[in-house]
Design a protein around this motif. Sequence first.
Motif, PDB file in Angstrom:
ATOM      1  N   ARG A  14      27.655  23.478  19.201  1.00  0.00           N
ATOM      2  CA  ARG A  14      26.832  22.130  19.498  1.00  0.00           C
ATOM      3  C   ARG A  14      26.898  21.180  18.196  1.00  0.00           C
ATOM      4  NH1 ARG A  14      24.663  20.093  24.054  1.00  0.00           N
ATOM      5  NH2 ARG A  14      22.638  19.168  23.652  1.00  0.00           N
ATOM      6  N   PHE A  15      27.190  21.578  17.160  1.00  0.00           N
ATOM      7  CA  PHE A  15      27.059  20.797  15.988  1.00  0.00           C
ATOM      8  C   PHE A  15      28.406  20.222  15.511  1.00  0.00           C
ATOM      9  CE2 PHE A  15      23.282  23.575  16.290  1.00  0.00           C
ATOM     10  CZ  PHE A  15      22.530  22.574  16.722  1.00  0.00           C
ATOM     11  N   GLY A  16      29.392  20.853  16.168  1.00  0.00           N
ATOM     12  CA  GLY A  16      30.762  20.459  15.743  1.00  0.00           C
ATOM     13  C   GLY A  16      31.421  21.054  14.496  1.00  0.00           C
ATOM     14  N   PRO A  17      32.737  21.336  14.049  1.00  0.00           N
ATOM     15  CA  PRO A  17      33.207  22.004  12.925  1.00  0.00           C
ATOM     16  C   PRO A  17      32.539  21.103  11.846  1.00  0.00           C
ATOM     17  CG  PRO A  17      34.707  21.020  14.469  1.00  0.00           C
ATOM     18  CD  PRO A  17      33.519  20.394  14.919  1.00  0.00           C
ATOM     19  N   ASP A  18      31.998  22.116  10.760  1.00  0.00           N
ATOM     20  CA  ASP A  18      31.256  21.982   9.449  1.00  0.00           C
ATOM     21  C   ASP A  18      30.231  21.008   9.877  1.00  0.00           C
ATOM     22  OD1 ASP A  18      32.925  23.572   8.052  1.00  0.00           O
ATOM     23  OD2 ASP A  18      34.499  21.820   7.975  1.00  0.00           O
ATOM     24  N   ASN A  19      29.416  20.928  11.086  1.00  0.00           N
ATOM     25  CA  ASN A  19      28.371  20.050  11.244  1.00  0.00           C
ATOM     26  C   ASN A  19      28.741  18.640  11.514  1.00  0.00           C
ATOM     27  OD1 ASN A  19      26.160  22.027  11.725  1.00  0.00           O
ATOM     28  ND2 ASN A  19      25.671  22.376   9.466  1.00  0.00           N
ATOM     29  N   THR A  20      30.051  18.274  11.658  1.00  0.00           N
ATOM     30  CA  THR A  20      30.168  16.985  11.815  1.00  0.00           C
ATOM     31  C   THR A  20      29.571  16.120  12.786  1.00  0.00           C
ATOM     32  OG1 THR A  20      32.231  17.596  13.021  1.00  0.00           O
ATOM     33  CG2 THR A  20      32.758  17.320  10.743  1.00  0.00           C
ATOM     34  N   THR A  21      29.254  16.542  13.979  1.00  0.00           N
ATOM     35  CA  THR A  21      28.660  15.983  15.086  1.00  0.00           C
ATOM     36  C   THR A  21      27.128  15.792  14.452  1.00  0.00           C
ATOM     37  OG1 THR A  21      29.992  16.989  16.719  1.00  0.00           O
ATOM     38  CG2 THR A  21      27.593  16.170  17.481  1.00  0.00           C
ATOM     39  N   LEU A  22      26.626  16.643  14.143  1.00  0.00           N
ATOM     40  CA  LEU A  22      25.081  16.720  13.607  1.00  0.00           C
ATOM     41  C   LEU A  22      24.972  15.339  12.650  1.00  0.00           C
ATOM     42  CD1 LEU A  22      22.168  17.413  13.747  1.00  0.00           C
ATOM     43  CD2 LEU A  22      22.728  19.322  12.026  1.00  0.00           C
ATOM     44  N   ARG A  23      26.241  15.318  11.486  1.00  0.00           N
ATOM     45  CA  ARG A  23      26.188  14.378  10.675  1.00  0.00           C
ATOM     46  C   ARG A  23      26.402  12.750  11.292  1.00  0.00           C
ATOM     47  NH1 ARG A  23      25.382  18.466   8.223  1.00  0.00           N
ATOM     48  NH2 ARG A  23      23.364  17.738   8.917  1.00  0.00           N
ATOM     49  N   GLN A  24      27.017  12.908  12.362  1.00  0.00           N
ATOM     50  CA  GLN A  24      27.190  11.562  13.026  1.00  0.00           C
ATOM     51  C   GLN A  24      26.164  11.352  13.745  1.00  0.00           C
ATOM     52  OE1 GLN A  24      30.446  12.368  15.502  1.00  0.00           O
ATOM     53  NE2 GLN A  24      31.992  12.585  13.896  1.00  0.00           N
ATOM     54  N   ALA A  25      25.373  12.273  14.299  1.00  0.00           N
ATOM     55  CA  ALA A  25      24.235  12.005  15.138  1.00  0.00           C
ATOM     56  C   ALA A  25      23.008  11.489  14.193  1.00  0.00           C
ATOM     57  CB  ALA A  25      23.769  13.448  15.610  1.00  0.00           C
ATOM     58  N   GLU A  26      22.872  12.029  12.795  1.00  0.00           N
ATOM     59  CA  GLU A  26      21.883  11.683  11.914  1.00  0.00           C
ATOM     60  C   GLU A  26      22.161  10.244  11.593  1.00  0.00           C
ATOM     61  OE1 GLU A  26      22.402  14.482   9.090  1.00  0.00           O
ATOM     62  OE2 GLU A  26      20.885  15.838   9.741  1.00  0.00           O
ATOM     63  N   ALA A  27      23.588   9.790  11.388  1.00  0.00           N
ATOM     64  CA  ALA A  27      23.884   8.599  11.014  1.00  0.00           C
ATOM     65  C   ALA A  27      23.282   7.560  12.346  1.00  0.00           C
ATOM     66  CB  ALA A  27      25.249   8.206  10.739  1.00  0.00           C
ATOM     67  N   PHE A  28      23.556   7.933  13.568  1.00  0.00           N
ATOM     68  CA  PHE A  28      23.170   7.092  14.604  1.00  0.00           C
ATOM     69  C   PHE A  28      21.516   7.031  14.707  1.00  0.00           C
ATOM     70  CE2 PHE A  28      21.333   7.077  18.769  1.00  0.00           C
ATOM     71  CZ  PHE A  28      21.932   6.065  19.432  1.00  0.00           C
ATOM     72  N   VAL A  29      20.988   8.170  14.428  1.00  0.00           N
ATOM     73  CA  VAL A  29      19.573   7.720  14.555  1.00  0.00           C
ATOM     74  C   VAL A  29      18.963   6.874  13.459  1.00  0.00           C
ATOM     75  CG1 VAL A  29      17.481   9.266  14.082  1.00  0.00           C
ATOM     76  CG2 VAL A  29      19.064  10.108  15.558  1.00  0.00           C
ATOM     77  N   SER A  30      19.530   6.750  12.487  1.00  0.00           N
ATOM     78  CA  SER A  30      19.259   6.191  11.312  1.00  0.00           C
ATOM     79  C   SER A  30      19.125   4.475  11.595  1.00  0.00           C
ATOM     80  CB  SER A  30      19.981   6.177  10.061  1.00  0.00           C
ATOM     81  OG  SER A  30      21.260   5.911  10.051  1.00  0.00           O
ATOM     82  N   ARG A  31      20.099   4.242  12.575  1.00  0.00           N
ATOM     83  CA  ARG A  31      20.170   2.906  12.936  1.00  0.00           C
ATOM     84  C   ARG A  31      19.301   2.304  13.972  1.00  0.00           C
ATOM     85  NH1 ARG A  31      25.673   4.599  12.656  1.00  0.00           N
ATOM     86  NH2 ARG A  31      25.811   4.873  14.929  1.00  0.00           N
ATOM     87  N   SER A  32      18.290   3.239  14.353  1.00  0.00           N
ATOM     88  CA  SER A  32      17.146   2.828  15.258  1.00  0.00           C
ATOM     89  C   SER A  32      17.540   2.118  16.400  1.00  0.00           C
ATOM     90  CB  SER A  32      15.897   2.276  14.302  1.00  0.00           C
ATOM     91  OG  SER A  32      15.622   2.890  13.320  1.00  0.00           O
ATOM     92  N   ARG A  33      18.351   2.436  17.177  1.00  0.00           N
ATOM     93  CA  ARG A  33      18.958   1.569  18.316  1.00  0.00           C
ATOM     94  C   ARG A  33      18.725   2.587  19.608  1.00  0.00           C
ATOM     95  NH1 ARG A  33      25.441   0.996  17.412  1.00  0.00           N
ATOM     96  NH2 ARG A  33      25.966   2.967  18.730  1.00  0.00           N
ATOM     97  N   PRO A  34      18.851   2.013  20.931  1.00  0.00           N
ATOM     98  CA  PRO A  34      18.702   2.904  22.048  1.00  0.00           C
ATOM     99  C   PRO A  34      20.090   3.482  22.136  1.00  0.00           C
ATOM    100  CG  PRO A  34      17.913   0.550  22.595  1.00  0.00           C
ATOM    101  CD  PRO A  34      18.560   0.501  21.138  1.00  0.00           C
ATOM    102  N   ALA A  35      19.899   4.536  22.989  1.00  0.00           N
ATOM    103  CA  ALA A  35      21.294   5.127  23.198  1.00  0.00           C
ATOM    104  C   ALA A  35      22.072   4.477  24.407  1.00  0.00           C
ATOM    105  CB  ALA A  35      20.980   6.834  23.919  1.00  0.00           C
ATOM    106  N   ARG A  36      22.888   3.936  24.225  1.00  0.00           N
ATOM    107  CA  ARG A  36      23.647   2.915  24.930  1.00  0.00           C
ATOM    108  C   ARG A  36      24.984   3.674  25.907  1.00  0.00           C
ATOM    109  NH1 ARG A  36      23.009  -0.859  20.613  1.00  0.00           N
ATOM    110  NH2 ARG A  36      21.151  -2.107  21.092  1.00  0.00           N
ATOM    111  N   SER A  37      25.207   4.817  25.372  1.00  0.00           N
ATOM    112  CA  SER A  37      26.580   5.477  25.979  1.00  0.00           C
ATOM    113  C   SER A  37      26.237   7.010  26.095  1.00  0.00           C
ATOM    114  CB  SER A  37      27.732   5.166  25.248  1.00  0.00           C
ATOM    115  OG  SER A  37      27.581   5.772  24.005  1.00  0.00           O
TER     116      SER A  37
END
Length: 203
Positions: A14-37
């Motif tokens: 669920r979190f990608g190799p070496d948690n890469t997906t989770l790191r990307q998710a944390e970066a997305f959340v930090s931008r405080s914008r709606p989910a558009r896709s």
Amino acid sequence: VVARGLPNLFGAQRFGPDNTTLRQAEAFVSRSRPARSKRDEFLVSAVQSSLFNAWLADRVDDDTWRTPVAGDVLLKTENGAPFVCTQPDVDRDRAQRGEVVVGGPLVGAAMRSSESEATTKESRSWSRLGVHMDELLTHPAFDVGARRSACLVPQDVAVAAADADRRGVTLRFSLPKGAYASVVLRAVFGGGLVDAAFLDHIA
């Protein structure tokens, strides 16, 4: 596994190799914008999954992942309908009979809120992680949210020799939507199966 169930964790994939997906998710959340896709929605779900796993790890540690406490959101096994536990003694008996399960947080504005002791447990999990839940619940991408069963019970489990020479084994089972076969396999085979999301001390 069949008799007691196992913690219904999200698998490491669920979190990608070496948690890469989770790191990307944390970066997305930090931008405080709606989910558009769909991609944005997936990143939000990765954060929800990580928080759920952390909450469930804490409930495993205090041995309440299958045992309702006051204020838990419980899910009826037959239809998934949620309700708040106001009679722990009664609901613990129902949980033992498999009629209800503890519902863990998939954090978001639409999530059914817990109460009293259960809320305190959730708050301790968020505090340990350094997560400010008030901020997350007002995040424009977290207008979703739900409750997920803390306990997973595989169904239709069957084990058979893979061939006449018994040089292998076939394991079959069925799971509800959203559950991870890798988590079940880790519970069966223990530490020999690598899944970073699973909890070593309950393997």
